[in-house]
Design an enzyme around this catalytic site. Structure first.
Site, PDB file in Angstrom:
ATOM      1  N   CYS A 196      -4.341  -2.995  12.732  1.00  0.00           N
ATOM      2  CA  CYS A 196      -3.384  -4.059  12.427  1.00  0.00           C
ATOM      3  C   CYS A 196      -3.462  -5.145  13.496  1.00  0.00           C
ATOM      4  O   CYS A 196      -3.659  -6.311  13.197  1.00  0.00           O
ATOM      5  CB  CYS A 196      -1.973  -3.491  12.334  1.00  0.00           C
TER       6      CYS A 196
ATOM      7  N   TYR B  12      -8.905   1.784  16.881  1.00  0.00           N
ATOM      8  CA  TYR B  12      -8.677   0.955  18.066  1.00  0.00           C
ATOM      9  C   TYR B  12      -9.561   1.240  19.276  1.00  0.00           C
ATOM     10  O   TYR B  12     -10.571   0.585  19.494  1.00  0.00           O
ATOM     11  CB  TYR B  12      -7.198   1.060  18.466  1.00  0.00           C
TER      12      TYR B  12
ATOM     13  N   ARG C 280      -3.282  -8.764  11.743  1.00  0.00           N
ATOM     14  CA  ARG C 280      -3.455  -9.039  10.307  1.00  0.00           C
ATOM     15  C   ARG C 280      -2.241  -8.610   9.497  1.00  0.00           C
ATOM     16  O   ARG C 280      -1.921  -9.194   8.454  1.00  0.00           O
ATOM     17  CB  ARG C 280      -4.694  -8.324   9.766  1.00  0.00           C
ATOM     18  N   SER C 281      -1.554  -7.535   9.962  1.00  0.00           N
ATOM     19  CA  SER C 281      -0.424  -6.973   9.238  1.00  0.00           C
ATOM     20  C   SER C 281       0.597  -6.500  10.252  1.00  0.00           C
ATOM     21  O   SER C 281       0.252  -5.773  11.184  1.00  0.00           O
ATOM     22  CB  SER C 281      -0.892  -5.795   8.367  1.00  0.00           C
TER      23      SER C 281
ATOM     24  N   GLU D   4       0.574   4.663  24.683  1.00  0.00           N
ATOM     25  CA  GLU D   4      -0.368   4.394  23.603  1.00  0.00           C
ATOM     26  C   GLU D   4      -1.462   3.441  24.082  1.00  0.00           C
ATOM     27  O   GLU D   4      -2.654   3.660  23.802  1.00  0.00           O
ATOM     28  CB  GLU D   4       0.350   3.802  22.394  1.00  0.00           C
TER      29      GLU D   4
ATOM     30  N   HIS E  41       5.919  -8.692   7.616  1.00  0.00           N
ATOM     31  CA  HIS E  41       6.788  -8.193   6.559  1.00  0.00           C
ATOM     32  C   HIS E  41       7.904  -7.294   7.077  1.00  0.00           C
ATOM     33  O   HIS E  41       7.855  -6.779   8.193  1.00  0.00           O
ATOM     34  CB  HIS E  41       5.963  -7.416   5.517  1.00  0.00           C
TER      35      HIS E  41
ATOM     36  N   ASP F 139       4.570  -4.891  10.677  1.00  0.00           N
ATOM     37  CA  ASP F 139       5.886  -4.380  10.303  1.00  0.00           C
ATOM     38  C   ASP F 139       6.867  -4.926  11.342  1.00  0.00           C
ATOM     39  O   ASP F 139       6.992  -4.399  12.432  1.00  0.00           O
ATOM     40  CB  ASP F 139       5.839  -2.851  10.325  1.00  0.00           C
TER      41      ASP F 139
ATOM     42  N   TRP G  57       1.311   8.216  16.148  1.00  0.00           N
ATOM     43  CA  TRP G  57       0.197   8.385  15.210  1.00  0.00           C
ATOM     44  C   TRP G  57       0.238   9.702  14.451  1.00  0.00           C
ATOM     45  O   TRP G  57      -0.642   9.972  13.624  1.00  0.00           O
ATOM     46  CB  TRP G  57      -1.125   8.293  15.981  1.00  0.00           C
TER      47      TRP G  57
ATOM     48  N   ARG H  67       0.809  -1.215   0.000  1.00  0.00           N
ATOM     49  CA  ARG H  67       0.000   0.000   0.000  1.00  0.00           C
ATOM     50  C   ARG H  67       0.842   1.266   0.000  1.00  0.00           C
ATOM     51  O   ARG H  67       0.497   2.271  -0.641  1.00  0.00           O
ATOM     52  CB  ARG H  67      -0.927  -0.015   1.228  1.00  0.00           C
TER      53      ARG H  67
END
Length: 325
Positions: free
Chosen positions: A207, A145, A227-228, A81, A268, A230, A103, A43
């Site tokens: 995420c 969230y 789900r994703s 956070e 990833h 870094d 953020w 993305r």
């Protein structure tokens, strides 16, 4: 059932069974992604190497916490956070006031594109803090969230095929705390952030999306499905936050901490993180961090950053890398 049989059936993390430092799970995954991952366009346009499906386990017994030692992790920032999530707030103003910039890049990017202004991030954050009207216009992230966690919207029939939004939504956090106290054997101790109807209104869809809690032998464990991920930048915060939330829930429910189990979907590394990967893979993990929660608040929503004290954490140097927005 005997104690020996109970111990025999407990799931033992691979790192514990082998005597290896838990962080090797992370470093082994990093190496596998960098050397064997599928290279793909993402993305952000930066590009990644990724694998699909990964698990890392950590035993929280004895106050141990999953802080990476091969680079410094700013656990107070991650904790601030998490406390912010529990308020249900969706504006970055209170985060910026605490010096937390996790953020800021998303509202800043929106502001630059909308106005054409080349404002520096520090100046943008300062204005967010100092100017309430500016923060209201540019600092909101949409229903991300915490909004879903403590105020999942509910709509009720209003007649003639119309629906109206109920004033107060579902507080999933409070519901799970109550169910852990009253029905610990339930398989429904779940906090979900993936509200399909509101994804388009979010600055970034969640995420770390699904948390499920489990009680066994007086110990509270939690699985996070992400789900994703870094792996180079985000994972360290995600793993700490998972463990912290589990510790807070355990304290509130008079349970001992169990396991923090992290499960990643698309895991990833960004292609522009080569220097981070090479440096971190050259280091050896060592030592262990412990967390003491020095106060027990009346509610899960009343914790403060001063309630958390970490000891025994002696990480190697911080490794900087760019964030892909």
């Amino acid at each position: 059932m005997t104690d020996n049989l109970i111990e025999a059936t407990r799931i033992v993390p691979s790192s514990e069974a082998s005597g290896r430092h838990w962080e090797w799970q992370y470093l082994d995954l990093m190496r596998r992604i960098w050397e064997q991952g599928d290279e793909r366009v993402d993305r952000t346009g930066v590009g990644t190497r990724s694998v699909f499906g990964a698990t890392i386990r950590f035993d929280l017994s004895g106050g141990l916490m999953p802080l990476l030692t091969t680079k410094r992790v700013y656990w107070k920032t991650a904790s601030r956070e998490m406390l912010w999530f529990l308020t249900g707030d969706t504006n970055i103003r209170s985060l910026c006031a605490q010096g937390v910039e996790i953020w800021t890049d998303w509202p800043l990017d929106r502001y630059r594109k909308a106005t054409g202004a080349e404002i520096a991030r520090a100046d943008f954050s300062r204005r967010i803090v100092e100017d309430e009207a500016f923060a209201a216009e540019w600092g909101d992230l949409g229903p991300v969230y915490g909004k879903q966690w403590v105020d999942w919207p509910v709509y009720e029939p209003a007649g003639e095929g119309l629906y109206k939004k109920r004033g107060q939504g579902v507080n999933q956090v409070a519901q799970v705390i109550e169910s852990l106290r009253t029905n610990p054997g339930s398989r429904r101790h779940i906090i979900e952030g993936w509200n399909v109807a509101e994804l388009d209104a979010m600055a970034l869809p969640p995420c770390h999306k699904t948390y499920q809690f489990h009680v066994a032998d007086g110990r509270l464990s939690c699985i996070l499905y992400q789900r994703s991920c870094d792996l180079g930048l985000g994972f360290a915060f995600n793993m700490w936050s998972l463990a912290l939330l589990t510790r807070m829930f355990a304290q509130q429910c008079n349970l001992e901490p169990g396991e923090a189990v992290w499960m990643g979907g698309d895991v990833h590394l960004y292609l522009n993180h080569a220097s981070l990967v090479e440096e971190q893979l050259s280091r050896q993990p060592s030592g262990e961090a412990r967390l003491d929660i020095v106060r027990r608040p009346d509610s899960i929503f009343d914790y403060r950053i001063e309630d958390f004290a970490v000891s025994g954490y002696a990480p190697q140097a911080h490794i900087a890398a760019p964030v892909a927005v």
